[in-house]
Scaffold this motif. Structure first.
Motif, mmCIF file in Angstrom:
data_model
loop_
_atom_site.group_PDB
_atom_site.id
_atom_site.type_symbol
_atom_site.label_atom_id
_atom_site.label_comp_id
_atom_site.label_asym_id
_atom_site.label_seq_id
_atom_site.Cartn_x
_atom_site.Cartn_y
_atom_site.Cartn_z
ATOM 1 N N GLU A 263 -68.080 31.664 -33.757
ATOM 2 C CA GLU A 263 -66.918 30.964 -34.309
ATOM 3 C C GLU A 263 -65.651 31.636 -33.815
ATOM 4 O O GLU A 263 -65.617 32.851 -33.617
ATOM 5 C CB GLU A 263 -66.960 30.982 -35.837
ATOM 6 N N SER B 224 -57.443 26.866 -37.293
ATOM 7 C CA SER B 224 -58.717 26.368 -37.783
ATOM 8 C C SER B 224 -59.852 27.188 -37.187
ATOM 9 O O SER B 224 -59.878 27.416 -35.971
ATOM 10 C CB SER B 224 -58.858 24.895 -37.386
ATOM 11 N N ARG C 156 -63.492 27.376 -35.970
ATOM 12 C CA ARG C 156 -64.455 26.376 -35.514
ATOM 13 C C ARG C 156 -65.665 27.031 -34.862
ATOM 14 O O ARG C 156 -65.544 28.050 -34.192
ATOM 15 C CB ARG C 156 -63.813 25.462 -34.469
#
Length: 86
Positions: A23, A33, A35
C-alpha cells in the motif's frame, strides 16, 4: 514490470499463510489516499511474490493472517530493476 519476493513467518520463524498487500499514499490535489498497489497470497512456506509495474518508494507491506492478526513493514522501497546481464 518486476516481481518483489518475500516470506511471512511468525516469531519462531515458522511460515504463515497470509495475504500480503503493498500500500502507498497517493495525492490528488489536497486529498491523500492510501491505496493497495499489489497483493498476493503466501504459499505453504510463507513465500509471496508481488507483481510490480513501477517503482513505489515508501510502500507499506501488510500481512494479514486469518485468526492470527496482521503485521506491517512501513517505508519499504520497491524498485524495478533490470535483471543481471550475463
Amino acid at each position: 514490470g518486476a516481481t518483489a519476493r518475500g516470506r511471512v513467518v511468525d516469531a519462531s520463524g515458522s511460515p504463515v499463510s497470509a495475504r500480503v498487500t503493498a500500500e502507498r499514499w497517493f495525492e490528488f490535489g489536497d486529498t491523500r489516499s492510501l491505496r493497495s498497489v499489489a497483493s498476493a497470497a503466501t504459499d505453504a512456506e510463507g513465500r509471496f511474490a508481488l507483481a510490480l509495474r513501477e517503482d513505489w518508494p515508501g510502500v507499506t507491506l501488510l500481512a494479514e493472517a486469518e485468526g492470527r492478526g496482521s503485521a506491517a513493514r512501513v517505508g519499504v522501497d520497491l524498485l524495478v530493476a533490470a535483471p543481471p546481464q550475463d
